[in-house]
Design a protein around this motif. Sequence first.
Motif, mmCIF file in Angstrom:
data_model
loop_
_atom_site.group_PDB
_atom_site.id
_atom_site.type_symbol
_atom_site.label_atom_id
_atom_site.label_comp_id
_atom_site.label_asym_id
_atom_site.label_seq_id
_atom_site.Cartn_x
_atom_site.Cartn_y
_atom_site.Cartn_z
ATOM 1 N N TYR A 3 20.729 -4.302 -8.254
ATOM 2 C CA TYR A 3 20.641 -5.223 -9.314
ATOM 3 C C TYR A 3 19.622 -5.568 -9.916
ATOM 4 O O TYR A 3 19.394 -5.467 -11.149
ATOM 5 C CB TYR A 3 21.342 -6.598 -8.748
ATOM 6 C CG TYR A 3 21.993 -7.621 -9.918
ATOM 7 C CD1 TYR A 3 21.247 -7.796 -11.054
ATOM 8 C CD2 TYR A 3 22.838 -8.437 -9.645
ATOM 9 C CE1 TYR A 3 21.879 -8.827 -11.870
ATOM 10 C CE2 TYR A 3 23.319 -9.181 -10.464
ATOM 11 C CZ TYR A 3 22.988 -9.533 -11.651
ATOM 12 O OH TYR A 3 23.160 -10.340 -12.685
ATOM 13 N N LEU A 4 18.421 -5.625 -9.243
ATOM 14 C CA LEU A 4 16.998 -5.865 -9.543
ATOM 15 C C LEU A 4 16.322 -4.549 -10.305
ATOM 16 O O LEU A 4 15.559 -4.632 -11.239
ATOM 17 C CB LEU A 4 16.136 -6.329 -8.269
ATOM 18 C CG LEU A 4 14.581 -6.694 -8.476
ATOM 19 C CD1 LEU A 4 14.743 -7.704 -9.479
ATOM 20 C CD2 LEU A 4 13.989 -6.846 -7.231
ATOM 21 N N GLY A 5 16.802 -3.492 -9.732
ATOM 22 C CA GLY A 5 16.127 -2.193 -10.361
ATOM 23 C C GLY A 5 16.821 -1.982 -11.708
ATOM 24 O O GLY A 5 16.181 -1.758 -12.672
ATOM 25 N N VAL A 6 18.001 -2.233 -11.913
ATOM 26 C CA VAL A 6 18.707 -2.066 -13.242
ATOM 27 C C VAL A 6 18.248 -3.185 -14.179
ATOM 28 O O VAL A 6 17.988 -2.938 -15.098
ATOM 29 C CB VAL A 6 20.206 -2.025 -13.180
ATOM 30 C CG1 VAL A 6 20.907 -2.230 -14.634
ATOM 31 C CG2 VAL A 6 20.793 -1.038 -12.440
ATOM 32 N N ASP B 213 15.909 -9.244 2.362
ATOM 33 C CA ASP B 213 15.398 -10.406 2.148
ATOM 34 C C ASP B 213 14.190 -10.303 1.329
ATOM 35 O O ASP B 213 13.826 -11.478 0.810
ATOM 36 C CB ASP B 213 14.631 -10.683 3.557
ATOM 37 C CG ASP B 213 15.777 -11.163 4.737
ATOM 38 O OD1 ASP B 213 16.751 -11.476 4.355
ATOM 39 O OD2 ASP B 213 15.439 -10.826 5.886
ATOM 40 N N ARG B 214 13.774 -9.053 0.892
ATOM 41 C CA ARG B 214 12.698 -9.198 -0.112
ATOM 42 C C ARG B 214 12.872 -7.866 -1.018
ATOM 43 O O ARG B 214 12.202 -6.900 -1.137
ATOM 44 C CB ARG B 214 11.221 -8.770 0.635
ATOM 45 C CG ARG B 214 10.836 -10.058 1.531
ATOM 46 C CD ARG B 214 9.501 -9.848 2.229
ATOM 47 N NE ARG B 214 9.671 -8.609 3.148
ATOM 48 C CZ ARG B 214 9.963 -8.628 4.301
ATOM 49 N NH1 ARG B 214 10.587 -9.655 4.788
ATOM 50 N NH2 ARG B 214 10.172 -7.399 4.954
ATOM 51 N N PRO B 215 14.125 -8.163 -1.918
ATOM 52 C CA PRO B 215 14.357 -7.131 -2.801
ATOM 53 C C PRO B 215 13.181 -6.904 -3.754
ATOM 54 O O PRO B 215 12.891 -5.623 -4.150
ATOM 55 C CB PRO B 215 15.511 -7.439 -3.413
ATOM 56 C CG PRO B 215 15.602 -8.817 -3.133
ATOM 57 C CD PRO B 215 14.861 -9.105 -1.823
ATOM 58 N N PHE B 216 12.276 -7.910 -4.306
ATOM 59 C CA PHE B 216 11.373 -7.597 -5.091
ATOM 60 C C PHE B 216 10.230 -6.863 -4.514
ATOM 61 O O PHE B 216 9.883 -5.980 -5.177
ATOM 62 C CB PHE B 216 10.735 -9.165 -5.492
ATOM 63 C CG PHE B 216 9.889 -9.107 -6.595
ATOM 64 C CD1 PHE B 216 10.008 -9.177 -8.069
ATOM 65 C CD2 PHE B 216 8.325 -9.129 -6.188
ATOM 66 C CE1 PHE B 216 9.391 -9.139 -8.960
ATOM 67 C CE2 PHE B 216 7.365 -9.072 -7.329
ATOM 68 C CZ PHE B 216 7.694 -9.194 -8.507
ATOM 69 N N SER B 217 9.875 -7.034 -3.266
ATOM 70 C CA SER B 217 8.587 -6.223 -2.990
ATOM 71 C C SER B 217 9.182 -4.704 -2.513
ATOM 72 O O SER B 217 8.500 -3.887 -2.845
ATOM 73 C CB SER B 217 8.231 -6.781 -1.397
ATOM 74 O OG SER B 217 7.929 -8.173 -1.633
ATOM 75 N N GLU B 218 10.555 -4.604 -2.125
ATOM 76 C CA GLU B 218 11.228 -3.395 -1.792
ATOM 77 C C GLU B 218 11.140 -2.598 -3.087
ATOM 78 O O GLU B 218 10.949 -1.327 -3.051
ATOM 79 C CB GLU B 218 12.551 -3.691 -1.381
ATOM 80 C CG GLU B 218 12.972 -2.493 -0.780
ATOM 81 C CD GLU B 218 14.571 -2.935 -0.060
ATOM 82 O OE1 GLU B 218 15.570 -2.589 -0.595
ATOM 83 O OE2 GLU B 218 14.529 -3.269 1.137
ATOM 84 N N ILE B 219 11.759 -3.237 -4.334
ATOM 85 C CA ILE B 219 11.700 -2.328 -5.477
ATOM 86 C C ILE B 219 10.431 -1.790 -6.048
ATOM 87 O O ILE B 219 10.301 -0.697 -6.568
ATOM 88 C CB ILE B 219 12.562 -3.156 -6.443
ATOM 89 C CG1 ILE B 219 13.128 -2.237 -7.787
ATOM 90 C CG2 ILE B 219 11.394 -4.237 -7.146
ATOM 91 C CD1 ILE B 219 14.173 -1.519 -7.194
ATOM 92 N N PHE B 220 9.511 -2.618 -5.909
ATOM 93 C CA PHE B 220 8.173 -2.350 -6.525
ATOM 94 C C PHE B 220 7.439 -1.400 -5.425
ATOM 95 O O PHE B 220 6.480 -0.635 -5.749
ATOM 96 C CB PHE B 220 7.164 -3.498 -6.938
ATOM 97 C CG PHE B 220 7.685 -3.918 -8.146
ATOM 98 C CD1 PHE B 220 7.201 -3.271 -9.219
ATOM 99 C CD2 PHE B 220 8.434 -5.368 -8.096
ATOM 100 C CE1 PHE B 220 7.734 -3.759 -10.695
ATOM 101 C CE2 PHE B 220 8.662 -5.651 -9.227
ATOM 102 C CZ PHE B 220 8.260 -5.016 -10.566
ATOM 103 N N GLY B 221 7.738 -1.225 -4.054
ATOM 104 C CA GLY B 221 7.249 -0.595 -3.008
ATOM 105 C C GLY B 221 7.480 0.807 -3.064
ATOM 106 O O GLY B 221 6.758 1.822 -2.816
ATOM 107 N N GLY B 222 8.971 0.909 -3.322
ATOM 108 C CA GLY B 222 9.520 2.124 -3.072
ATOM 109 C C GLY B 222 10.344 2.871 -4.155
ATOM 110 O O GLY B 222 10.925 4.137 -3.902
ATOM 111 N N SER B 223 10.245 2.135 -5.216
ATOM 112 C CA SER B 223 11.209 2.516 -6.336
ATOM 113 C C SER B 223 10.429 2.520 -7.768
ATOM 114 O O SER B 223 11.192 2.549 -8.872
ATOM 115 C CB SER B 223 12.349 1.588 -6.653
ATOM 116 O OG SER B 223 13.306 1.640 -5.622
ATOM 117 N N LEU B 224 8.968 2.673 -7.659
ATOM 118 C CA LEU B 224 8.551 2.641 -9.076
ATOM 119 C C LEU B 224 8.823 3.842 -9.825
ATOM 120 O O LEU B 224 9.022 3.738 -11.103
ATOM 121 C CB LEU B 224 7.020 2.708 -8.760
ATOM 122 C CG LEU B 224 5.892 2.518 -9.862
ATOM 123 C CD1 LEU B 224 6.087 1.342 -10.672
ATOM 124 C CD2 LEU B 224 4.476 2.635 -9.652
#
Length: 457
Positions: free
Chosen positions: A377-380, A237-248
Motif C-alpha cells: 500500500y505504501l509503495g504504490v 511495524d515500520r513499513p515507512f522505514s522498510e520501504i525507503f530502506g529496501g525498495s528505493l
Amino acid sequence: MAADHLAPPVRQSDDPEYSANLRRATLASTAGSALEYYDFALYGLASALIFSKLFFSNLDPATALIASFATFGVGFVARPLGGLFFGTVGDRLGRRWVLVVTILLMGGASTLVGVLPTYEQIGVWAPILLVFLRLCQGFGAGAEQAGSTVLMAEYSPVKSRGFFASLPFIGIQAGTLLAAGVFAFLGGLPEEVLLGWAWRIPFLASSVLILIALFIRMKLRESPTFIELEQNDQISDRPFSEIFGGSLGSLLRGIGLRMAENGGSYMFNSLAVAYATGTIMVSKSIGPIAVAVASLIGMVSVPLAGWISDRVGRVPVYRFGAIVLLVLAFPGWYLISLGNPVLVIVVIAVAIGFGVNTMLGAQCALLPEMFGNKHRYLGVAISREFSAVIAGGLAGVLGAVLIKAYDGSWIPLAIYAFGLAAITFATTFITPETKGRDLTRLPDALVENRETKVAAR
C-alpha cells in the motif's frame, strides 16, 4: 523476464467463495475512482475556465490563470503527505477503513468548495479557503487511488489480474466524463449565470457520490493478502522505514512510469483546455467535449489494455502508451494551436483515450505487483503521489507560465509533453515484468528478478 513461474497453483481470490467479495471490491473501488476523478476533473476544468475570475478577480487574466492553476497544484503537494500517512496505516491496519476515511475527506472537501464565497464577497479569504479545501482534498486523494489499486489487485484472480484490476478504473472515465459533461453544459450558459451560482452545482453534487461510495465500502471485507499477513504475523511495524530502506529502486521506477501517464493526463485534461480556450480562443465548450470523448474511449481502452497485459505482459502495453504520447507531442500541440475545434477534440481524445489510458490499464496491476506484501500500500501510494506532484501538479502551473512567457507559443508545451513521455518510455526498459506474480510474496519484484538472474548465472 516474466514472473509467471512465481504464481502459486491456486490462490484464495481464485476460489468461488470470493466471487461476492470480488464484486463488492470492484464496486467499492469503482465508486471511489469515480468520485476522485470527478472531483479532480471538475477542479481542473474549473481552474482552466472560471476560478481565475471567481477567486483571483483582482489580477490580470494571465496572472489569474497562473494563480488558479497554482491552487490546483497545491492539492498535489498534499497528496504525497496523505499517501505517506494513509499508506502506512493501510499496511499496518488494513485497506478497508483507510478507504472509508479517504472517501469522506476527499469528497467532503469538494462539496464544501461549492459553498465558498468569492473574492468579491470576502476578498483574500476566498482564495485562502479554496487552498485549504484543496489541501484537504489532496490529502485524502493521496491514498484513495493507491488503496483502490492495491485492493483490486489483491482480490483479482491471478491469470486475469490485469483485466480485473483495471475494471474500477472505468470509474475514472465515468467521473471525468461526468465532470466534462457538466462543464460542457455550463459552458453554454450566460457568463453572469455561470459565475453567479451555476458553477456551485457540480461541486455540491459530490455529496451524492460520497453517500454511494460510503454505503458500498462499509460492506467491504478486508483483502485476502492482508488477511494472510495477519494470520502469519507478518505485518510490518515500520513499513515507512522498510520501504525507503529496501525498495528505493522500485519506488523510482514507479515514479518514472507515472510521469507520462499522470503528467500527460493533466496536460491534456486541463492545460490543453486552458490553452485552447484562453489563448487560441476556441469555444469554452470544446475542451470539456474533448475530455468527454476521451473518457468514452477510456471506458474501452483501459480494460482492454489490462486484458492485453494478461497475455503479453504489463511492460509492453505500458511502453505502447508512452510511445503514443511521445509521437503525438509535437504534432498534437501544433494541431491544437491551429484553433480548429475538431482538431482540438481529436488530439485531446487520442492523447488521453489511447496514450494515457493504455498506460493506466497496465498500471492497475503493474504497480501493486512491483511491491512486496508487507509494504505494498505504501509503495504504490508513494509511487503514485510523488509522481503526481512532479508531473501532474506542475503541469498546470508550469504550462500556464510557459504560455505567458512565450506569448502563447505551442512549442514549449510540446517540449514539456515530449520530455514526460520520454522519461516513462526509458523507465519501461528497466522495469521488471510482473505478470502473474504471487502477491503474497514479501520481497519486491525487482529484488526477486535480480535473485533469479544471479541463480541462473
